[in-house]
Motif scaffolding. Structure first.
Motif, PDB file in Angstrom:
ATOM      1  N   VAL A  24      36.526  53.615  56.108  1.00 10.50           N
ATOM      2  CA  VAL A  24      35.643  54.096  55.046  1.00 10.50           C
ATOM      3  C   VAL A  24      36.191  53.677  53.682  1.00 10.50           C
ATOM      4  N   PHE A  25      37.490  53.825  53.505  1.00 11.82           N
ATOM      5  CA  PHE A  25      38.121  53.432  52.246  1.00 11.82           C
ATOM      6  C   PHE A  25      37.952  51.942  52.018  1.00 11.82           C
ATOM      7  N   GLU A  26      38.120  51.126  53.052  1.00 18.02           N
ATOM      8  CA  GLU A  26      37.970  49.686  52.912  1.00 18.02           C
ATOM      9  C   GLU A  26      36.534  49.314  52.540  1.00 18.02           C
ATOM     10  N   VAL A  27      35.570  49.966  53.172  1.00 20.06           N
ATOM     11  CA  VAL A  27      34.170  49.660  52.872  1.00 20.06           C
ATOM     12  C   VAL A  27      33.829  50.023  51.435  1.00 20.06           C
ATOM     13  N   VAL A  28      34.267  51.232  51.012  1.00 23.35           N
ATOM     14  CA  VAL A  28      33.987  51.665  49.638  1.00 23.35           C
ATOM     15  C   VAL A  28      34.657  50.729  48.639  1.00 23.35           C
ATOM     16  N   THR A  29      35.891  50.322  48.939  1.00 24.79           N
ATOM     17  CA  THR A  29      36.602  49.404  48.037  1.00 24.79           C
ATOM     18  C   THR A  29      35.877  48.065  47.952  1.00 24.79           C
ATOM     19  N   ARG A  30      35.423  47.565  49.099  1.00 22.02           N
ATOM     20  CA  ARG A  30      34.706  46.278  49.107  1.00 22.02           C
ATOM     21  C   ARG A  30      33.419  46.370  48.283  1.00 22.02           C
TER      22      ARG A  30
END
Length: 583
Positions: free
Chosen positions: A427-433
């Motif tokens: 989730v953190f990776e998706v939001v960061t992307r």
């Protein structure tokens, strides 16, 4: 050599027409209304004349019973400097009037100057005292023979050399005692000493002066005391916190409370900067806390803890009082009252804060930028064990996997797969992307709009730095290298070069250093618009702040990660493979 030595000695004794005579006349004339001081000055001048004559006679005079030695030639390199000073003393005495006219403006900075320097003031009291001193010194020199037996019988209890050695020994002993009592290698002791001196000296002066003559408004809006109480409670709780992370978050509450006070006081630009600085500070604290114990040690003991709290409270009261006194002690109109008009007419911008930083007080900003660059270099030098200018770390390549049927799992961040599964958050990776590029664009918006709206290079650089911080926290050190493949030192150097180059360009264009100019431009589809040259200075600020954050992330983040991986240590209960692969 004899001529040079005699000229220097005559000036020291105050003989005309040397500069020593002019200076002695001025000193005697300044104290003609203070008989005690004047008598001391005359007595000292008599002794100066006597030992000066004794020096000239002993060094260059001929004595009938003394052994004669052939004089050796003095090299010009050794004779030149004293000869220059001796001749300058003669010339300054003859030209005392013009020299006094040159020095008078500097003396008048400290008050009116009724006297003036001159070689001849006429028959004055100072001239008579000068003649008396010269005669007294000559008499003492002439009577040196008869006075010698008397001086020989009058002996001091301790000789000059012995007294000097005793005095220096006592000073050395005092230094050892003071050092052993204060320099114990204890940071709390050092800090406590500094704070106690702050409480006693400025605080005592504040109480003695009694400057509380006018009332102080407690608040402008009822929300301000609420925010102040919350910040004060957070500060008190931070003192008693046992966990480092808890204490850090509570300290952060006080910083955000200060930003809220800026908002309530009508200072959105300061509030924005404070919010961003506090957020960046918390991120840096989180990076540092990884290498520190989770809890504070059991020390200090209960009694010393309460003493430290009392010192902290006293320092807060004293600083608050000093701030109130400083604000109420103004007698002249503030120069900042002219800043809004100057910001529009000279800086061509409506954001007074930003125009002040990049135009009105750009020299101060230039100095602060230099401090930021030095700080980044110092932090990195404490952490890095290798060159900071080498290639960025590359993502490790895992073993080849056989082709899988069906849809492949998307890779949101390239550095994500290098992390252990327990450290990853999809989730953190998706939001960061999704948000990274938007945050960077918002930082550029703050940069370009800051001249007329809240923002500027400093705020924009902090936003871009926070975007890099999020990228690092989501994907690790390899993801940080993907996001910023350029060295932090390069970014810092480029920012400083752009800022300094803006000032130099203004100088080459015929203006003063860091002077702003308005450039009227036109673009199809946009129409008429203008660009202020201080924008380029702000771009330099932007780059330096981004470089500072990047250097901190690579020092306290990526480099510390590399140390942990190289040592194979445990971090948060997870064993990290020394080769950087997932366990």
């Amino acid at each position: 050599m004899a001529v040079v030595g005699t000229l220097a000695a005559a000036s020291m004794a105050g003989l005309p027409p040397l500069v020593g005579f002019v200076a002695k006349e001025a000193v005697l004339a300044a104290f003609t209304d203070q008989p005690v001081v004047l008598a001391g000055l005359v007595a000292g001048t008599v002794l100066t004349v006597a030992y000066t004559a004794r020096f000239v006679w002993g060094a260059f005079g001929t004595r009938p019973h003394a052994e004669r030695t052939e004089p050796q030639p003095v090299p010009a390199a050794m004779l030149g400097p004293p000869a220059l000073l001796a001749v300058a003393g003669l010339a300054a005495g003859v030209l005392a009037g013009p020299a006094g006219a040159l020095l008078r403006p500097y003396a008048e900075l400290f008050g009116p100057v009724p006297e003036h320097l001159a070689l001849w003031h006429g028959p004055t009291l100072a001239l008579g005292l000068s003649v008396l001193a010269l005669a007294g010194g000559a008499a003492l020199f002439a009577l040196r023979g008869p006075l010698a037996p008397v001086l020989a019988r009058v002996r001091a209890p301790v000789g000059g050399a012995q007294g000097y050695e005793w005095l220096t020994h006592r000073f050395d002993r005092l230094a050892i005692e003071v050092t052993s009592a204060t320099q114990r290698g204890s940071l709390p002791l050092y800090l406590g000493t500094i704070l106690l001196v702050l409480v006693v000296v400025p605080g005592g002066a504040m109480l003695a002066a009694g400057p509380w003559r006018q009332g102080v408004p407690l608040w402008d809006t009822p929300l301000q005391p609420v925010v102040g109480v919350v910040s004060a409670v957070a500060a008190l709780l931070a003192v008693g916190a046992r966990r480092r992370l808890t204490a850090m978050l509570l300290v952060g509450v006080t910083g955000y409370g200060t930003a809220m006070l800026f908002v309530l006081h009508g200072a959105p630009d300061l509030a924005l900067t404070q919010f961003l600085v506090e957020t960046a500070t918390i991120a840096v604290f989180v990076l540092v806390l990884r290498r520190l114990p989770e809890r504070f040690s059991a020390r200090p003991l209960r009694r010393s803890r309460w003493a430290r709290r009392a010192v902290g409270a006293a320092v807060g009261v004293v600083l608050a009082g000093l701030c109130l006194i400083a604000v109420g002690a103004r007698t002249a109109p503030s120069v900042s009252r002219a800043f809004p008009e100057l910001a529009v007419s000279e800086g061509h911008g409506r954001n007074v804060v930003n125009v002040t930083l990049v135009d009105i007080r750009a020299w101060d900003t230039m100095g602060e930028l230099s401090v930021l660059v030095v700080t980044a270099t110092g932090v990195a030098s404490l952490i890095f064990q290798r060159s900071r200018t080498g290639p960025r770390p590359r993502r490790p390549r895992g073993p080849e996997r056989p082709a899988q049927r069906g849809p492949q799992r998307p890779v949101w961040l390239r550095g994500g797969p290098t992390l252990a599964e327990r450290r990853r958050s999809i989730v953190f990776e998706v939001v960061t992307r999704l948000l990274f590029h938007t945050i960077v664009l918002f930082s550029l918006f703050l940069l370009f709009s800051g001249h007329n709206a809240p923002g500027g290079g400093f705020s924009g650089g902090l936003v871009a730095g926070l975007a890099l911080t999020v990228r690092y926290l989501a994907g690790g050190r390899y993801e940080l290298a993907e996001a910023a493949p350029v060295g932090a030192g390069t970014v810092l150097g480029a920012g400083l070069a752009v800022s300094v180059g803006t000032g130099a360009f203004a100088l080459l264009a015929g203006g003063s250093v860091l002077q702003s100019a308005k450039l009227d431009l036109w673009l199809p589809g946009v129409g008429d618009f203008y660009v202020v040259t201080s924008l380029f200075f702000d771009i330099g600020v932007y780059l330096i702040v981004v470089g500072l954050v990047l250097d901190i992330l690579r020092s306290l983040g990526a480099e510390v990660d590399r140390h942990i991986e190289a040592a194979g240590k445990t971090e948060r209960g997870l064993i990290v493979d020394p080769q950087g692969r997932r366990p």
